[in-house]
Design an enzyme around this catalytic site. Sequence first.
Site, PDB file in Angstrom:
ATOM      1  N   HIS A  98      51.072 -25.220 -20.580  1.00  0.00           N
ATOM      2  CA  HIS A  98      50.930 -26.093 -21.756  1.00  0.00           C
ATOM      3  C   HIS A  98      50.693 -25.239 -22.994  1.00  0.00           C
ATOM      4  CE1 HIS A  98      49.692 -30.254 -23.282  1.00  0.00           C
ATOM      5  NE2 HIS A  98      49.609 -29.452 -24.339  1.00  0.00           N
ATOM      6  N   HIS A 120      52.485 -24.916 -27.120  1.00  0.00           N
ATOM      7  CA  HIS A 120      53.452 -25.410 -28.100  1.00  0.00           C
ATOM      8  C   HIS A 120      54.038 -24.253 -28.902  1.00  0.00           C
ATOM      9  CE1 HIS A 120      52.532 -29.794 -27.763  1.00  0.00           C
ATOM     10  NE2 HIS A 120      51.384 -29.312 -27.298  1.00  0.00           N
ATOM     11  N   GLY A 154      52.186 -36.103 -29.479  1.00  0.00           N
ATOM     12  CA  GLY A 154      51.841 -36.831 -30.692  1.00  0.00           C
ATOM     13  C   GLY A 154      50.618 -37.689 -30.448  1.00  0.00           C
ATOM     14  N   HIS A 157      51.703 -35.963 -22.415  1.00  0.00           N
ATOM     15  CA  HIS A 157      50.400 -35.799 -23.054  1.00  0.00           C
ATOM     16  C   HIS A 157      49.601 -37.087 -22.821  1.00  0.00           C
ATOM     17  CE1 HIS A 157      51.932 -32.296 -25.198  1.00  0.00           C
ATOM     18  NE2 HIS A 157      50.727 -32.105 -25.730  1.00  0.00           N
ATOM     19  N   GLU A 184      43.773 -37.050 -23.396  1.00  0.00           N
ATOM     20  CA  GLU A 184      43.122 -36.105 -24.301  1.00  0.00           C
ATOM     21  C   GLU A 184      42.240 -36.870 -25.280  1.00  0.00           C
ATOM     22  OE1 GLU A 184      44.193 -32.545 -27.486  1.00  0.00           O
ATOM     23  OE2 GLU A 184      45.698 -34.051 -27.010  1.00  0.00           O
ATOM     24  N   ASP A 225      47.436 -24.411 -25.288  1.00  0.00           N
ATOM     25  CA  ASP A 225      47.833 -25.483 -26.203  1.00  0.00           C
ATOM     26  C   ASP A 225      48.475 -24.908 -27.464  1.00  0.00           C
ATOM     27  OD1 ASP A 225      48.305 -28.074 -26.927  1.00  0.00           O
ATOM     28  OD2 ASP A 225      46.232 -28.541 -27.463  1.00  0.00           O
TER      29      ASP A 225
END
Length: 389
Positions: free
Chosen positions: A30, A32, A192, A219, A222, A311
Amino acid sequence: MTSQTHTTGHTDRETPSAEQIRRAPKVLLHDHLDGGLRPGTIVDLARDCGYEGLPETDPDKLGIWFREAADSGSLERYLETFAHTCAVMQTKDALKRVAAECAVDLAEDGVVYAEIRYAPEQHLENGLTLEEVVEAVNEGFREGERRAKASGHRIRVGALLTAMRHAARALEIAELANRYRDLGVVGFDIAGAEAGFPPTRHLDAFEFLKRENNHFTIHAGEAFGLPSIWQALQWCGADRLGHGVRIIDDIEIADDGTVKLGRLASYVRDKRIPLELCPTSNLQTGAATSYAEHPIGLLRKLHFRATVNTDNRLMSGTSMSREFEHLVGTFGYTLDDMQWFTVNAMKSAFIPFDERLAMISDVIKPGYAELKSEWLFRQTVSTSASAGS
């Protein structure tokens, strides 16, 4: 509900050093792409494309700005950070550079396998097509792998194509991921804001991927909690949970230390559903108040399929080694614990079973065995020296 008492058998004597943590083979699921740029690269690309919106033009100060903005507690300021990175990722050359540097940086940090996610729809402002974005990023990853190998590091990078959950292009991006399957893209994701944008808005994309026997993560868990986890698993059929940290809300600890799992938590553990946990990022978003209070400690003890991830390396000022350093320092984790997290991640990767098994057997386990042998040798030498003094 199920119950059990949790205990820990960890000791400080096998705690790895920072140098051992860096050298240890690591697996990242994970991360980005637009959250991991080098500050100096952002400055260069902004100058090349004429982007004048950066808050700082000195790379060191810019890196600090990104971390402070992410730590500010302001969602608007946090989202602004991605506006800056995406703004300089609108050409083929920029995408190639960012992807190549991503692979090199991870390899130098000891990452041997990584799945990097990005949203192609966020890189179309200068006229690129979705296909051109994917091909440029894939080319950059291959270049980064070659550069890493030339410098003595090995890494394999797969791409996850992300659809933005507030937009309406999920099916289009899912179809794109399927077209580039086996060509560098290993799966699909949605990202998002969770609140107000449930994954069920994109059921057509998930149904398409399931019909095509393709992989996807979502996702969930969280910010929005257990309902988003339930929807991701039971309505959408996610293979993994992006974050999933709020599964802790379905776990109770009694005063005597007995742990009770709710039905959703039991399902997640029993089905071995991977949790893509991102400790530092979770602290920034308020999912945990400290590393000591982060659910990863309990989830490790309860043998959930927990994995460690970064992340957004730029916004969190982190790396895989730093994440493990925090966990080692907080929970006294050993090399065995690090190997456990790493094997969990490799088992959960979106590549074929035989390739996952080869990575575990030929790269990960031998890498940790070497580090453990070094530790034992040093202990033996130290003991002998003490006995002879």
